[in-house]
Design an enzyme around this catalytic site. Sequence first.
Site, short mmCIF file in Angstrom:
data_model
loop_
_atom_site.label_atom_id
_atom_site.label_comp_id
_atom_site.label_asym_id
_atom_site.label_seq_id
_atom_site.Cartn_x
_atom_site.Cartn_y
_atom_site.Cartn_z
N GLU A 151 0.85 -1.20 0.00
CA GLU A 151 0.00 0.00 0.00
C GLU A 151 0.88 1.24 0.00
OE1 GLU A 151 -2.48 -0.25 3.45
OE2 GLU A 151 -3.13 -2.28 2.95
N LYS A 188 2.13 4.65 1.46
CA LYS A 188 2.18 5.16 2.84
C LYS A 188 1.83 6.64 2.79
CE LYS A 188 5.01 5.09 7.00
NZ LYS A 188 4.85 6.48 7.40
N ASP A 220 1.07 10.35 3.73
CA ASP A 220 1.75 11.21 4.69
C ASP A 220 0.75 12.17 5.33
OD1 ASP A 220 3.82 12.14 6.11
OD2 ASP A 220 4.72 13.32 4.51
N TYR A 243 -7.32 1.98 5.88
CA TYR A 243 -6.46 0.85 5.51
C TYR A 243 -6.41 -0.27 6.54
CZ TYR A 243 -3.33 3.98 8.11
OH TYR A 243 -2.80 4.83 9.03
N LYS A 299 10.60 3.53 3.44
CA LYS A 299 10.50 4.99 3.28
C LYS A 299 11.32 5.46 2.08
CE LYS A 299 8.76 6.46 7.53
NZ LYS A 299 8.74 7.55 8.47
N CYS A 340 15.30 49.05 0.81
CA CYS A 340 14.20 48.47 0.03
C CYS A 340 14.55 48.45 -1.46
CB CYS A 340 12.93 49.29 0.26
SG CYS A 340 11.56 48.71 -0.75
N CYS A 359 12.02 51.03 -3.27
CA CYS A 359 11.97 52.47 -3.03
C CYS A 359 13.21 53.02 -2.36
CB CYS A 359 10.73 52.83 -2.22
SG CYS A 359 10.86 52.33 -0.50
N CYS A 379 9.99 47.27 4.96
CA CYS A 379 10.19 48.60 4.41
C CYS A 379 9.13 49.49 5.06
CB CYS A 379 10.02 48.60 2.90
SG CYS A 379 9.86 50.27 2.24
N CYS A 433 6.04 53.37 -1.38
CA CYS A 433 6.70 52.18 -1.91
C CYS A 433 5.70 51.42 -2.78
CB CYS A 433 7.17 51.34 -0.71
SG CYS A 433 8.06 49.86 -1.15
P1 AMP Z 1 5.61 5.76 11.27
O1 AMP Z 1 4.79 6.94 11.83
O2 AMP Z 1 6.71 6.19 10.39
O3 AMP Z 1 5.95 4.78 12.32
O4 AMP Z 1 4.61 5.01 10.28
C1 AMP Z 1 3.44 4.45 10.76
C2 AMP Z 1 2.29 5.30 10.30
O5 AMP Z 1 2.15 5.25 8.89
C3 AMP Z 1 0.98 4.76 10.77
O6 AMP Z 1 0.71 5.17 12.09
C4 AMP Z 1 0.03 5.39 9.82
O7 AMP Z 1 -0.39 6.64 10.32
C5 AMP Z 1 0.83 5.67 8.58
N1 AMP Z 1 0.36 5.02 7.35
C6 AMP Z 1 0.22 5.64 6.17
N2 AMP Z 1 -0.24 4.82 5.23
C7 AMP Z 1 -0.43 3.63 5.80
C8 AMP Z 1 -0.92 2.37 5.33
N3 AMP Z 1 -1.27 2.18 4.04
N4 AMP Z 1 -0.98 1.34 6.21
C9 AMP Z 1 -0.60 1.53 7.50
N5 AMP Z 1 -0.14 2.70 8.01
C10 AMP Z 1 -0.04 3.74 7.17
ZN ZN Z 2 10.00 50.19 -0.08
#
Ligand code: AMP
Ligand code: ZN
Length: 671
Positions: free
Chosen positions: A113, A115, A117, A225, A312, A407, A410, A425, A431
């Site tokens: 899957e 990951k 952010d 997920y 990662k 500036c 000006c 400024c 300006c």
């Molecule tokens: P880390 O915070 O680096 O330990 O990574 C774990 C976190 O990745 C989990 O707590 C989730 O919030 C996040 N995460 C994002 N995508 C997924 C996914 N597909 N499956 C499980 N965890 C995920």
């Molecule tokens: Zn200025």
Amino acid sequence: MSPQEAKNRIESLSAELKQHNYNYYVLAMPTIADFDFDKKLEELSSLEKQFPEFADPDSPTQKVGGDLTKEFVTVQHRWPMLSLGNTYNEQELLDFDQRVRKAIGDNFEYVCELKFDGLSMSLTYEGGKLVRAVTRGDGVQGDDVTTNVRTINTIPKRLREGDYPDEFEIRGEVFMHLKAFERLNAERLENDEPTYANPRNFASGTIKMQDSAEVAKRPLDCFLYFLYTEKVLYKTHWDSLLAVKSWGFHTNEHSRLCSNIEQVFDFINYWDKERFNLSYDIDGIVIKVNSIAQQQELGFTAKSPRWAIAYKFKAEQVQTELLSVSYQVGRTGAVTPVANLKPVLLAGTTVKRATLHNADEIQVRLKLHEHDWVFVEKGGEIIPKIISVNLEKRQPDASAIQYITHCPECGTLLERKEGEAAFYCPNETGCRPQIVGKMQHFIDRKAMNIDGLGDETIETLYQKGFISKISDIYDLYLHNDELKKMDRFGEKSITNMLAGIEASKQMPFEKVLFGLGIRYVGATVAKKLAMHFKNIDNLAAATTEELTAAEEIGERIALSIIEYFANPLHQQEIERLRAQGLQFVAEEKVVTLASESLSGRTFIISGTFETYSRDELKDLIEQNGGKIVSSISAKLNYLVAGENMGPAKLEKAQKLNIPIISDVDLLGMIE
Ligand code: AMP
Ligand code: ZN
């Protein structure tokens, strides 16, 4: 319409709109035009107002949780929310594969899957209804953020008929799409509000906000997920993903079933490049053993499951040469340095510029020299960041970059306020970018929204000498004939513009206040100020103490307001605008005294309240004849105390023996 007819119509509209929401947000395949959707929503909303007895709390009209939750309640997780083991290279991943094999043999599959952010979220459903949403917290307990999470469109508040268990928990990642992130950050920049470094911070900042109506304005999304149930319902993780999708949850379409580690590597290599074409950020790939029985066999360490791991991605970095540093002056006079780079390809786009934030970034953190070679990285931001300097490539005779002292627009000597990172400024009235920027801000859609007048016209009218401050805009009609002679304007567009300017005189006080462009007074703050102080004279006369007593107004904003009104030029400008007919008084909700119950008594409201905002309580007191005062003295009759009130205030009130009452007590005093 009879009650029975209304009930039927409300039900059918709700069902239809929910289906449309599902099509739109979950399937991403809308089958109705936005306009028609809004019409139906409007109809539903007005029926619900007429027949409140049939209004469903889960109605599509209730997507915005309007109430203020002031503090989050801590909730114990039923199953701990662990983190994942991390790997950064092939070898570490091969080691993981080895460990899995050793424990369960060769006969297994992986699910790969993306990951995402963002921030992880645990959702609990009972009887098909979302009852709780909790953040990861420390893994054992997290914050109950249900009210905020309910504003996320792709999270179903109530499931449709399906074969889901009566009670289950589902976990996923809440995140913000890059587009929304850029748009909202640009708005914040415009309003002088601090920007977020990346979509993840924006998302987690949003989820932790107290005002869920504000949360609802910031589009968040969520991929689910993982499913947790009392009894194991599915043999594999893959099957459970398919199931939760069929129940109406937003799962990610890129997940793949892999029969060996080679396929896992293919998946990783593909997404290492392809991730830059996604509409959201991912920071790696999560690899999970598919069979639930095998997951159980593998078990957990204290911190993470043994059946899953995160690979990662390395943030992509490139090296390029610094060509020059240029400086931009904003409408408030703040100077922002920008690095001009030799164009280089990074994460799928050509990079030519990087933010440098402020003088310290250049002279203290990076110690930049002319023609340095720098490492550039793309985080969540679209404008990349300089990570460090390659000192080996620095020319021995290169001189350090000196931050400008004057500036660039000006020539005025720049100033830096105590404790602030940015240089300003101070030449507000002479300006160009400040003059033009202030007028452009004033006419902006979110401020006065003047029809027929745009940024370019402002620039042209300024260059031609017609306008140099906001109030000049309202005297443009005096130049009607000259304007019509200008070659770039048609007669019709001048007429439209002047009509738009005239009409804008009716814009409410809060918009005018926002339009003035006082530092740190964004649209929301302007609204709060207008509500609290009612008119510009009260606001202009307010002390720091009175200002910070208003909802959401902190010291920084208060000082900026005081400084603004202390300036005679600003005072003159406001007088002129007032004479021109702009609104400097908030529209009163017609106050007919609701009762006389509180007449002759004085109140101070302090802290935050579960059900009412402070301004609502204030209105309530005033509408019932009571008076709000600003400081605690022996003469004060009541202190209405919510949570988190300042200890100093509390102590003072106790010393003076002033009755301390709650919002509930207050309501009790009103007939
Ligand atoms: P880390 O915070 O680096 O330990 O990574 C774990 C976190 O990745 C989990 O707590 C989730 O919030 C996040 N995460 C994002 N995508 C997924 C996914 N597909 N499956 C499980 N965890 C995920
Ligand atoms: Zn200025």
